[in-house]
Design a protein around this motif. Structure first.
Motif, PDB file in Angstrom:
ATOM      1  N   GLY A 195       0.788  -1.111   0.243  1.00 27.22           N
ATOM      2  CA  GLY A 195      -0.108   0.241   0.185  1.00 27.22           C
ATOM      3  C   GLY A 195       0.920   0.971  -0.070  1.00 27.22           C
ATOM      4  O   GLY A 195       1.468   1.133  -0.282  1.00 27.22           O
ATOM      5  N   ASP A 196       0.092   3.005  -0.145  1.00 31.05           N
ATOM      6  CA  ASP A 196       0.655   3.516  -0.125  1.00 31.05           C
ATOM      7  C   ASP A 196       0.763   4.646   1.329  1.00 31.05           C
ATOM      8  O   ASP A 196       0.106   3.471   2.284  1.00 31.05           O
ATOM      9  N   SER A 256      -7.407  -3.408   9.397  1.00 35.63           N
ATOM     10  CA  SER A 256      -8.565  -2.371   9.202  1.00 35.63           C
ATOM     11  C   SER A 256      -8.243  -0.731   9.283  1.00 35.63           C
ATOM     12  O   SER A 256      -8.399   0.121   8.119  1.00 35.63           O
ATOM     13  N   SER A 257      -7.240  -0.492   9.607  1.00 34.27           N
ATOM     14  CA  SER A 257      -6.553   0.834  10.095  1.00 34.27           C
ATOM     15  C   SER A 257      -5.727   1.262   9.086  1.00 34.27           C
ATOM     16  O   SER A 257      -5.574   2.876   8.864  1.00 34.27           O
ATOM     17  N   ILE A 258      -5.582   1.020   7.995  1.00 33.18           N
ATOM     18  CA  ILE A 258      -4.813   1.144   6.818  1.00 33.18           C
ATOM     19  C   ILE A 258      -5.596   1.512   5.994  1.00 33.18           C
ATOM     20  O   ILE A 258      -6.169   0.300   5.500  1.00 33.18           O
ATOM     21  N   ASP A 259      -4.268   1.707   4.667  1.00 31.43           N
ATOM     22  CA  ASP A 259      -5.026   1.900   3.245  1.00 31.43           C
ATOM     23  C   ASP A 259      -3.966   1.148   2.451  1.00 31.43           C
ATOM     24  O   ASP A 259      -3.739   1.530   1.504  1.00 31.43           O
ATOM     25  N   ALA A 260      -4.952   0.050   2.388  1.00 31.65           N
ATOM     26  CA  ALA A 260      -3.965  -1.678   1.719  1.00 31.65           C
ATOM     27  C   ALA A 260      -4.354  -1.900  -0.135  1.00 31.65           C
ATOM     28  O   ALA A 260      -5.468  -1.544   0.304  1.00 31.65           O
ATOM     29  N   LYS A 261      -3.480  -2.223  -0.781  1.00 32.77           N
ATOM     30  CA  LYS A 261      -3.615  -2.562  -1.700  1.00 32.77           C
ATOM     31  C   LYS A 261      -3.782  -4.073  -2.200  1.00 32.77           C
ATOM     32  O   LYS A 261      -4.543  -4.698  -2.665  1.00 32.77           O
TER      33      LYS A 261
END
Length: 290
Positions: free
Chosen positions: A228-229, A267-272
């Motif tokens: 992810g970014d 779940s707390s991150i914006d994952a690809k």
């Protein structure tokens, strides 16, 4: 019934430690793996079991009997393949095997031929004409010719090509199905993973883990990769997280603990992309050593 029982077994070579306070039980009918790098104490443990050396303290029992006091009796039911093999060079293979068979109160002629055929061993060659791998085949036949109840193997596959290794593993599985208990010492983890029911990991002379293979892999550490970014390592600096590595847009780590805790962090991150898988036995093993 336990075929092998080791209690508080310790061995010093002068001031140098061989093994320290080792406790181990191997059940009848098991294929038990004993893993650790060279120098961890595997061969010392085996030599103590066989009564080849005496312990500084503690005890070892085979078939419920003390390995020292009843050594000559219990060794009749043991097949042993050492890591290093030395023979009378001038003898033919068949003469050496017949000599070995003479120590047992049974006719081993048919058995010698059967195992030699499986391992593609020429019985009429002289020992000093054999390659290292073929000498190892002689050791395999020698260790199994009397149909032992307990087979102790110390780094047994050295010198065998992959085809012979597989034939050897198939032979061991047949012996196990016949009822033999197998104690398989190795530093090659793929061998242990293929053959064994349970495994003990030895480190610097001490047992650090005893577990069945499936549990060791499935109920132990999870190997997690996150892509992810703007990922931050701090998000996963939690209890139970180890080997946390960040490379560009990917984070990888091992996790052991409450699965709800790690899923909350994920779940707390914006994952690809997120991958969760079982680590290999080798990765688990290296974790214990690091």
């Amino acid at each position: 019934m336990n075929v092998i029982e080791i209690k508080n077994l310790t061995k010093y070579y002068g001031g140098s430690l061989g093994i320290n306070d080792v406790n181990l039980e191997v059940k009848e009918g098991e294929i038990f793996g004993f893993i650790g790098p060279n120098g961890a104490g595997k061969s010392t443990t085996i030599r103590l079991l066989l009564g080849l050396i005496y312990p500084t303290s503690g005890e070892a029992k085979l078939f419920g009997k003390d390995a020292i006091e009843f050594g000559p009796e219990v060794r009749k039911d043991i097949g042993y393949l050492p890591s290093e093999i030395f023979y009378y060079d001038k003898m033919k293979v068949i003469d050496l095997l017949n000599y070995s068979a003479s120590f047992y109160d049974k006719d081993c002629t048919k058995r010698i031929k059967e195992i030699s055929n499986i391992m593609e061993l020429d019985l009429n060659r002289r020992i000093d004409d054999l390659s290292y791998g073929n000498k190892k085949k002689v050791g395999i036949v020698q260790g199994l010719l009397h149909e032992p109840k307990l087979i102790i193997l110390d780094e047994p596959t050295g010198g065998l090509d992959p085809l012979m290794q597989q034939k050897f593993f198939n032979l061991l599985k047949e012996e196990n199905e016949r009822g033999a208990t197998i104690f398989f010492s190795s530093h090659i983890l793929s061998e242990v993973q293929e053959l064994c029911n349970r495994v003990a990991i030895i480190k610097e002379g001490s047992i650090v883990e005893v577990e069945d293979i499936q549990t060791l892999r499935e109920n132990n550490y999870k190997k997690i990769a996150v892509v992810g970014d703007d990922l931050s390592k701090e998000t996963f600096e939690l209890d139970g997280v180890t080997e946390l590595i960040q490379e560009e847009d990917e984070l990888t780590f091992f996790y052991k603990g409450d699965i709800n805790l790690i899923t909350k962090a994920l779940s707390s991150i914006d994952a690809k992309d997120i991958t969760i898988e079982e680590p290999t036995l080798e990765e688990i093993f290296m974790h214990y050593y690091e």
